[in-house]
Enzyme design. Structure first.
Site: not given
Ligand SMILES: C[S@@+](CC[C@H](N)C(=O)[O-])C[C@H]1O[C@@H](n2cnc3c(N)ncnc32)[C@H](O)[C@@H]1O
Length: 284
Positions: A19, A100, A164, A143-144, A42, A118
């Protein structure tokens, strides 16, 4: 159902690393007059309550943001990051930690846009509610990696993609590399920031080889570890690959990592690295 919940890890050393660097990328993007676009593939829930039982269970923030929060000698390069955290805690006590999406939102100017994806249903609902009514932020429950295909290139033609991933599935390094290649095919001039955990050397070498094989150039690699090499009990370190970093980012990132390393690494066991994985003129 996705098992990973960032609430358990919010504000840990990896968040501080990612961050604080994210704020510099956004500040440098905002230096130009033209609007930029930010995609967070993500996104998580956007704001974390560190007093929540999930956050308290591992209390990872104690070895992360709390260490910075207690200090009086924060270098200027971290000031925008610390202001973002302080803004969530106006009474001066550290309780909330911005994710983020929330941090990035602070750096948007009126014409800039933010897109969030998300996949976890509950986390998405929380995220959506946080940004309800905000016309500059759009959240999608997809899906991201699909988002990288669906939303690139943006009409603004300049901006940043943060990938992320929670790395809770096998094969994530390959998925990350493929996601970057997909995104870059659609939008070669975008800035991409890819977070990854430090694992055993063979996995890291395979990841780097995979990224090099994409032929993408201008990739800055930043790494910070807080525990000794070979440590496997918990996350020992992490990295960020930044493709097309804005001018000046590498010069800012180096002193930031140099300062962070002794602050975040217990007994000085960790290390740091910053290098061009691929420079501008090199090919694979
Ligand atoms: C490390 S955390 C993200 C933290 C956020 N980027 C932050 O810095 O505050 C990862 C997130 O990705 C989500 N996630 C996992 N696989 C994913 C996917 N294929 N597409 C989108 N989100 C996903 C999880 O539910 C989780 O909330």
């Amino acid at each position: 159902m996705l098992a990973y919940r960032h609430q358990f890890h919010a504000g840990n050393f990896a968040d501080v690393f990612k961050h604080s660097l994210l704020t510099r990328l956004l500040i440098l993007l905002a230096r130009k007059n033209k609007p930029f676009w930010y995609l967070d593939t993500h996104a998580g829930i956007g704001l974390y309550d560190l007093s929540h039982p999930w956050a308290r269970r591992l209390a990872e923030y104690e070895d992360g943001i709390e260490r910075l929060w207690k200090r009086k000698d924060i270098p200027q390069l971290f000031a925008p990051y610390m202001e973002a955290v302080r803004a969530e805690n106006p009474d001066g006590k550290l309780r909330f930690y911005p994710g983020s999406p929330r941090i990035a939102r602070r750096f948007l100017r009126p014409a800039d846009r933010e897109v969030l994806t998300e996949l976890n249903k509950d986390d998405f609902a929380t995220l959506k509610e946080l940004f309800e009514g905000d016309r500059q932020v759009l959240a999608h429950h997809i899906d991201g990696y699909q988002g990288l295909k669906a939303y690139l290139p943006p009409t603004e033609r300049r901006g940043l993609v943060l990938v992320d991933s929670s790395f809770d599935r096998a094969g994530e390094f390959a998925r990350l590399t493929e996601g970057l290649a997909e995104g870059h095919r659609r939008w070669a001039t975008g800035v991409y920031a890819l977070w990854y955990p430090l694992m055993e050397p063979s996995a890291m070498h395979a990841f780097e080889r995979g990224v090099l094989a994409t032929g993408i150039r201008k990739i800055l690699q930043l790494e910070l570890s807080v525990l000794p090499e070979g440590w496997t009990v918990s996350l020992r370190g992490c990295g960020l690959l930044v493709v097309n970093p804005p001018f000046g980012f590498d010069a800012e990132a180096k002193p930031m990592l140099e300062w962070l390393r002794p602050v975040l690494s217990e007994a000085g066991e960790g290390g740091m690295r910053i290098r061009w994985l691929v420079g501008e003129g090199e090919g694979s």
